[in-house]
Design a protein around this motif. Structure first.
Motif, PDB file in Angstrom:
ATOM      1  N   GLU A 152       0.874   4.153  -2.812  1.00 52.42           N
ATOM      2  CA  GLU A 152       0.630   5.547  -2.429  1.00 52.42           C
ATOM      3  C   GLU A 152       1.764   6.445  -2.919  1.00 52.42           C
ATOM      4  O   GLU A 152       1.542   7.556  -3.416  1.00 52.42           O
ATOM      5  CB  GLU A 152       0.508   5.641  -0.908  1.00 52.42           C
TER       6      GLU A 152
ATOM      7  N   ARG B 242       1.442   7.121  -6.598  1.00 53.78           N
ATOM      8  CA  ARG B 242       0.396   8.098  -6.901  1.00 53.78           C
ATOM      9  C   ARG B 242       0.857   9.522  -6.598  1.00 53.78           C
ATOM     10  O   ARG B 242       0.463  10.482  -7.254  1.00 53.78           O
ATOM     11  CB  ARG B 242      -0.880   7.777  -6.104  1.00 53.78           C
ATOM     12  N   GLU B 243       1.694   9.656  -5.561  1.00 54.56           N
ATOM     13  CA  GLU B 243       2.144  10.982  -5.135  1.00 54.56           C
ATOM     14  C   GLU B 243       3.378  11.475  -5.896  1.00 54.56           C
ATOM     15  O   GLU B 243       3.750  12.631  -5.772  1.00 54.56           O
ATOM     16  CB  GLU B 243       2.455  10.959  -3.639  1.00 54.56           C
TER      17      GLU B 243
ATOM     18  N   GLU C 299       0.827  -1.208   0.000  1.00 57.79           N
ATOM     19  CA  GLU C 299       0.000   0.000   0.000  1.00 57.79           C
ATOM     20  C   GLU C 299       0.865   1.263   0.000  1.00 57.79           C
ATOM     21  O   GLU C 299       0.535   2.259  -0.664  1.00 57.79           O
ATOM     22  CB  GLU C 299      -0.919  -0.002   1.230  1.00 57.79           C
TER      23      GLU C 299
END
Length: 323
Positions: free
Chosen positions: A166, A169-170, A162
């Motif tokens: 994340e 995505r960032e 996860e």
């Protein structure tokens, strides 16, 4: 298709915790069907209240046995009487006696005399005579500790996945922020070059303050690392089986020497059967492995050879030889 063996699972509630129930039923399911599932204790005693929700969920029948005298356990007698009744009914081929109490040693011996396959289950504190009387014995606390470790590792792996997702995505947003910061620094550098010496001295003070802030921010990190170190040093050690690794190692050498062919090779399945006969409590999971072959490889005393069965090419045979 071979018919599954029928077992009677008899649990001593006075000597076994409710937290082991899943392990008990999962273990017996790998040997056959639990046709009898009974648990014995004085259910008027508040100490057994934690068992009550578990019984309904797992279809276990509570057998009430009052404590007639303080300091004496009448539960043992009730279990023994029921076990003999079930034995003479002829409805089962095996028994699972769940207790850490050596008082059931004679019962287990009597059941085996009648041709029953007896699987014992209890904690690592179980006396050796009771363990030796069983065909096989399972350490519930060791199996629970291994299951807990596996769950923690799986949860950590999921968190890591996860976190990676994340971060992916960032990443575009982080890159934009970097470009903005770079532009600001270049603009700030141009202004600094246009200022005089007095302004450079005045700007030296914030740098000192920044260093102080960095030290202040670094301090909590050290404190966090100390806090993390404390629980690790206080972690409970995994319970150890009665049959230790060195005993198993010596037994494997002896079995391979006696049971190998002229070239020194022995089928690992035969080796596993011999180990189970010598040590009722032998289980590779006690040593952190799920299969026999990886366990043998970890000892580094044996060569391992894999071949295909001549009768069925889909079946792989594993052979073991002393180095």
């Amino acid at each position: 298709m071979q018919e599954e063996l029928k077992f009677a699972v008899l649990i001593d509630a006075d000597n076994v915790s409710f937290k082991y129930i899943k392990i008990i039923l999962d273990e017996i399911a790998s040997y056959g069907i639990a046709t009898y599932k009974r648990i014995y204790g004085d259910w008027t005693d508040t100490r057994l209240s934690s068992w009550k929700p578990v019984l309904l969920d797992n279809s276990i029948i509570p057998m009430q046995q009052y404590s007639y005298t303080t300091g004496k356990s009448s539960t043992d007698s009730a279990m023994i009487i029921d076990a003999m009744d079930i034995l003479y009914s002829g409805n089962v081929q095996g028994f699972c006696i769940v207790s850490s109490d050596s008082d059931f040693t004679r019962l287990v011996a009597r059941l085996r005399e009648s041709g029953m396959n007896v699987i014992g289950m209890g904690e690592s504190k179980t006396p050796k005579p009771f363990i030796a009387a069983c065909n096989q014995f399972k350490y519930l606390d060791i199996l629970l500790a291994n299951a807990s470790k596996a769950e923690k590792m799986a949860a950590a792996h999921e968190e890591e996945k996860e976190g990676e997702a994340e971060a992916a995505r960032e990443e575009p947003e982080i890159e934009k922020n970097r470009e903005k910061e770079k532009g600001k620094e270049q603009e700030k550098g141009a202004k600094t070059r246009g200022r005089g010496r007095n302004s450079s001295r005045q700007e030296a003070k914030p740098k000192v303050e920044n260093k102080a802030n960095e030290k202040a921010e670094a301090k909590p990190e050290k404190e966090k690392s100390r806090e993390k170190a404390v629980p690790e040093s206080q972690e409970e050690k995994t319970p150890q089986p009665r049959t230790n690794l060195e005993m198993v190692r010596q037994a494997i050498h002896s079995i391979v020497q006696d049971g190998s062919d002229e070239d020194g090779w022995m089928l690992s399945a035969d080796l596993g059967n011999q180990l189970a006969k010598r040590f009722p409590d032998f289980d590779v999971r006690n040593f952190g492995f799920s299969k026999l072959t990886p366990f043998l490889a970890s000892l580094r005393d044996f060569e391992i050879r894999r071949t295909r069965s001549s009768g069925n090419r889909n079946v792989q045979l594993v052979y073991v030889k002393e180095k």
